[in-house]
Design a protein around this motif. Structure first.
Motif, PDB file in Angstrom:
ATOM      1  N   ALA A   1       0.699  -1.238  -0.227  1.00 30.02           N
ATOM      2  CA  ALA A   1       0.044  -0.030   0.033  1.00 30.02           C
ATOM      3  C   ALA A   1       0.868   1.309  -0.116  1.00 30.02           C
ATOM      4  O   ALA A   1       2.160   1.182   0.380  1.00 30.02           O
ATOM      5  CB  ALA A   1      -0.926  -0.142   1.253  1.00 30.02           C
ATOM      6  N   ALA A   2       0.174   2.381  -0.432  1.00 35.19           N
ATOM      7  CA  ALA A   2       1.069   3.697  -0.220  1.00 35.19           C
ATOM      8  C   ALA A   2       0.112   4.875  -0.138  1.00 35.19           C
ATOM      9  O   ALA A   2      -1.164   4.657  -0.448  1.00 35.19           O
ATOM     10  CB  ALA A   2       1.613   3.838  -1.693  1.00 35.19           C
ATOM     11  N   ILE A   3       0.464   5.781   0.358  1.00 37.13           N
ATOM     12  CA  ILE A   3      -0.190   7.084   0.545  1.00 37.13           C
ATOM     13  C   ILE A   3       0.369   8.029   0.161  1.00 37.13           C
ATOM     14  O   ILE A   3       1.606   8.300   0.213  1.00 37.13           O
ATOM     15  CB  ILE A   3      -0.595   6.926   2.173  1.00 37.13           C
ATOM     16  N   SER A   4      -0.106   9.329  -0.366  1.00 32.54           N
ATOM     17  CA  SER A   4       0.420  10.468  -1.040  1.00 32.54           C
ATOM     18  C   SER A   4       0.589  11.336   0.383  1.00 32.54           C
ATOM     19  O   SER A   4       0.426  11.113   1.470  1.00 32.54           O
ATOM     20  CB  SER A   4      -0.630  11.213  -1.697  1.00 32.54           C
ATOM     21  N   ARG A   5       1.431  12.598  -0.151  1.00 26.73           N
ATOM     22  CA  ARG A   5       2.190  13.373   1.110  1.00 26.73           C
ATOM     23  C   ARG A   5       1.033  13.870   2.135  1.00 26.73           C
ATOM     24  O   ARG A   5       1.156  13.794   3.115  1.00 26.73           O
ATOM     25  CB  ARG A   5       2.784  14.415   0.591  1.00 26.73           C
ATOM     26  N   SER A   6      -0.087  14.182   1.668  1.00 25.21           N
ATOM     27  CA  SER A   6      -1.360  14.811   2.301  1.00 25.21           C
ATOM     28  C   SER A   6      -2.294  13.613   2.841  1.00 25.21           C
ATOM     29  O   SER A   6      -2.962  14.221   3.630  1.00 25.21           O
ATOM     30  CB  SER A   6      -2.081  15.743   1.232  1.00 25.21           C
ATOM     31  N   GLY A   7      -2.095  12.663   2.321  1.00 24.18           N
ATOM     32  CA  GLY A   7      -2.945  11.582   2.883  1.00 24.18           C
ATOM     33  C   GLY A   7      -4.337  11.458   1.791  1.00 24.18           C
ATOM     34  O   GLY A   7      -5.090  10.525   2.292  1.00 24.18           O
ATOM     35  N   SER A   8      -4.274  12.308   0.761  1.00 27.27           N
ATOM     36  CA  SER A   8      -5.645  12.423   0.185  1.00 27.27           C
ATOM     37  C   SER A   8      -5.780  11.339  -0.879  1.00 27.27           C
ATOM     38  O   SER A   8      -6.987  10.983  -1.209  1.00 27.27           O
ATOM     39  CB  SER A   8      -5.860  13.699  -0.446  1.00 27.27           C
ATOM     40  N   SER A   9      -4.771  10.669  -1.431  1.00 30.74           N
ATOM     41  CA  SER A   9      -4.826   9.505  -2.196  1.00 30.74           C
ATOM     42  C   SER A   9      -4.005   8.283  -1.614  1.00 30.74           C
ATOM     43  O   SER A   9      -3.113   8.373  -0.991  1.00 30.74           O
ATOM     44  CB  SER A   9      -3.933   9.794  -3.485  1.00 30.74           C
ATOM     45  N   THR A  10      -4.751   7.153  -1.805  1.00 33.55           N
ATOM     46  CA  THR A  10      -4.280   5.710  -1.415  1.00 33.55           C
ATOM     47  C   THR A  10      -4.166   4.863  -2.312  1.00 33.55           C
ATOM     48  O   THR A  10      -5.122   4.930  -3.438  1.00 33.55           O
ATOM     49  CB  THR A  10      -4.840   5.376   0.021  1.00 33.55           C
ATOM     50  N   TYR A  11      -3.308   3.808  -2.115  1.00 29.60           N
ATOM     51  CA  TYR A  11      -3.082   2.971  -3.495  1.00 29.60           C
ATOM     52  C   TYR A  11      -2.886   1.382  -2.763  1.00 29.60           C
ATOM     53  O   TYR A  11      -2.297   1.404  -1.559  1.00 29.60           O
ATOM     54  CB  TYR A  11      -1.983   3.299  -4.490  1.00 29.60           C
ATOM     55  N   TYR A  12      -3.520   0.441  -3.403  1.00 26.14           N
ATOM     56  CA  TYR A  12      -3.240  -0.884  -2.729  1.00 26.14           C
ATOM     57  C   TYR A  12      -3.109  -2.077  -3.478  1.00 26.14           C
ATOM     58  O   TYR A  12      -3.507  -1.691  -5.075  1.00 26.14           O
ATOM     59  CB  TYR A  12      -4.791  -1.412  -1.952  1.00 26.14           C
ATOM     60  N   ALA A  13      -2.312  -2.985  -3.260  1.00 23.60           N
ATOM     61  CA  ALA A  13      -2.212  -4.119  -4.259  1.00 23.60           C
ATOM     62  C   ALA A  13      -3.600  -4.799  -4.256  1.00 23.60           C
ATOM     63  O   ALA A  13      -4.241  -4.828  -3.338  1.00 23.60           O
ATOM     64  CB  ALA A  13      -0.891  -5.166  -3.378  1.00 23.60           C
ATOM     65  N   ASP A  14      -3.577  -5.812  -5.467  1.00 30.03           N
ATOM     66  CA  ASP A  14      -4.858  -6.330  -5.410  1.00 30.03           C
ATOM     67  C   ASP A  14      -5.281  -7.227  -4.358  1.00 30.03           C
ATOM     68  O   ASP A  14      -6.219  -7.766  -3.631  1.00 30.03           O
ATOM     69  CB  ASP A  14      -5.092  -6.934  -6.796  1.00 30.03           C
ATOM     70  N   SER A  15      -4.001  -7.962  -3.943  1.00 23.95           N
ATOM     71  CA  SER A  15      -4.145  -8.818  -2.797  1.00 23.95           C
ATOM     72  C   SER A  15      -4.734  -8.419  -1.389  1.00 23.95           C
ATOM     73  O   SER A  15      -5.086  -9.225  -0.673  1.00 23.95           O
ATOM     74  CB  SER A  15      -2.840  -9.737  -2.741  1.00 23.95           C
ATOM     75  N   VAL A  16      -4.711  -7.265  -1.057  1.00 18.41           N
ATOM     76  CA  VAL A  16      -4.980  -6.748   0.092  1.00 18.41           C
ATOM     77  C   VAL A  16      -6.126  -5.524  -0.062  1.00 18.41           C
ATOM     78  O   VAL A  16      -6.754  -5.155   1.125  1.00 18.41           O
ATOM     79  CB  VAL A  16      -3.730  -5.925   0.899  1.00 18.41           C
TER      80      VAL A  16
ATOM     81  N   GLY B   1      -9.249  -3.779   0.041  1.00 18.00           N
ATOM     82  CA  GLY B   1     -10.501  -4.375   0.807  1.00 18.00           C
ATOM     83  C   GLY B   1     -10.394  -4.678   2.175  1.00 18.00           C
ATOM     84  O   GLY B   1     -11.401  -4.829   3.067  1.00 18.00           O
ATOM     85  N   ARG B   2      -9.260  -5.247   2.397  1.00 23.07           N
ATOM     86  CA  ARG B   2      -8.721  -5.785   3.612  1.00 23.07           C
ATOM     87  C   ARG B   2      -7.797  -4.961   4.583  1.00 23.07           C
ATOM     88  O   ARG B   2      -8.084  -4.831   5.913  1.00 23.07           O
ATOM     89  CB  ARG B   2      -8.232  -7.233   3.755  1.00 23.07           C
ATOM     90  N   PHE B   3      -6.868  -4.213   4.075  1.00 26.06           N
ATOM     91  CA  PHE B   3      -6.007  -3.291   4.584  1.00 26.06           C
ATOM     92  C   PHE B   3      -6.305  -2.016   4.212  1.00 26.06           C
ATOM     93  O   PHE B   3      -6.923  -1.797   3.377  1.00 26.06           O
ATOM     94  CB  PHE B   3      -4.609  -3.637   3.928  1.00 26.06           C
ATOM     95  N   THR B   4      -6.099  -0.945   5.163  1.00 27.33           N
ATOM     96  CA  THR B   4      -6.066   0.433   4.899  1.00 27.33           C
ATOM     97  C   THR B   4      -4.936   1.300   5.495  1.00 27.33           C
ATOM     98  O   THR B   4      -4.343   0.781   6.647  1.00 27.33           O
ATOM     99  CB  THR B   4      -7.280   0.962   5.784  1.00 27.33           C
ATOM    100  N   ILE B   5      -4.385   2.005   4.701  1.00 28.80           N
ATOM    101  CA  ILE B   5      -3.306   2.907   5.048  1.00 28.80           C
ATOM    102  C   ILE B   5      -3.619   4.320   5.415  1.00 28.80           C
ATOM    103  O   ILE B   5      -4.727   4.671   4.721  1.00 28.80           O
ATOM    104  CB  ILE B   5      -2.085   2.884   3.845  1.00 28.80           C
TER     105      ILE B   5
ATOM    106  N   LYS C   1      -4.862 -13.381   6.441  1.00 32.86           N
ATOM    107  CA  LYS C   1      -4.808 -14.703   5.837  1.00 32.86           C
ATOM    108  C   LYS C   1      -3.370 -15.332   5.961  1.00 32.86           C
ATOM    109  O   LYS C   1      -2.590 -14.638   6.056  1.00 32.86           O
ATOM    110  CB  LYS C   1      -5.202 -14.768   4.395  1.00 32.86           C
ATOM    111  N   PRO C   2      -3.336 -16.538   6.006  1.00 32.60           N
ATOM    112  CA  PRO C   2      -1.961 -17.114   6.066  1.00 32.60           C
ATOM    113  C   PRO C   2      -0.884 -16.467   5.171  1.00 32.60           C
ATOM    114  O   PRO C   2       0.204 -16.433   5.412  1.00 32.60           O
ATOM    115  CB  PRO C   2      -2.036 -18.859   5.996  1.00 32.60           C
TER     116      PRO C   2
END
Length: 124
Positions: free
Chosen positions: A49-64, A66-70, A87-88
């Motif tokens: 996952a990644a997040i922009s400098r201000s926090g206004s934009s976030t990006y996720y791998a498909d595998s996470v 809906g389950r992970f939040t940055i 998950k394991p």
């Protein structure tokens, strides 16, 4: 340069949750794009996952997705990774990283500063 220290890892059962934190030294935290990566034994380090400098934009791998939040708190120089429904296959060493350039957010060479990593183990 910025120094990064991760915390919050550990052992959890499948379906459980963990929250990772990464605290940065220095006064310029808000000038860095932040990311989380992970590396399982015998595998390459991969983007989570990644997040922009201000926090206004976030990006996720498909595998996470809906389950992970940055998220980030620039006043506390801290970025978080909330991990739910673990998950394991999420078992890995998780790394926090900071980027001061404009390269792809999912690419490890875009990040010039890395934490030491923290173990997350999900048991089945």
């Amino acid at each position: 340069q910025v120094q990064l220290v991760e915390s919050g890892g550990g052992l959890v059962q499948a379906g459980g949750s963990l929250r990772l934190s990464c605290t940065a030294s220095g006064r310029t935290f808000s000038s860095y794009r932040m990311g989380w990566f992970r590396q399982a034994p015998g595998k390459e380090r991969e983007f989570v996952a990644a997040i922009s400098r201000s926090g206004s934009s976030t990006y996720y791998a498909d595998s996470v997705k809906g389950r992970f939040t940055i998220s980030r708190d620039n006043a506390k120089n801290t970025v978080y990774l909330q991990m739910n429904s673990l998950k394991p296959e999420d078992t890995a060493v998780y790394y926090c990283a900071a980027s001061s350039d404009s390269g792809p957010y999912y690419s490890t060479p875009s990040y010039g500063n890395w934490g030491q990593g923290i173990q997350v183990t999900v048991s089945s």
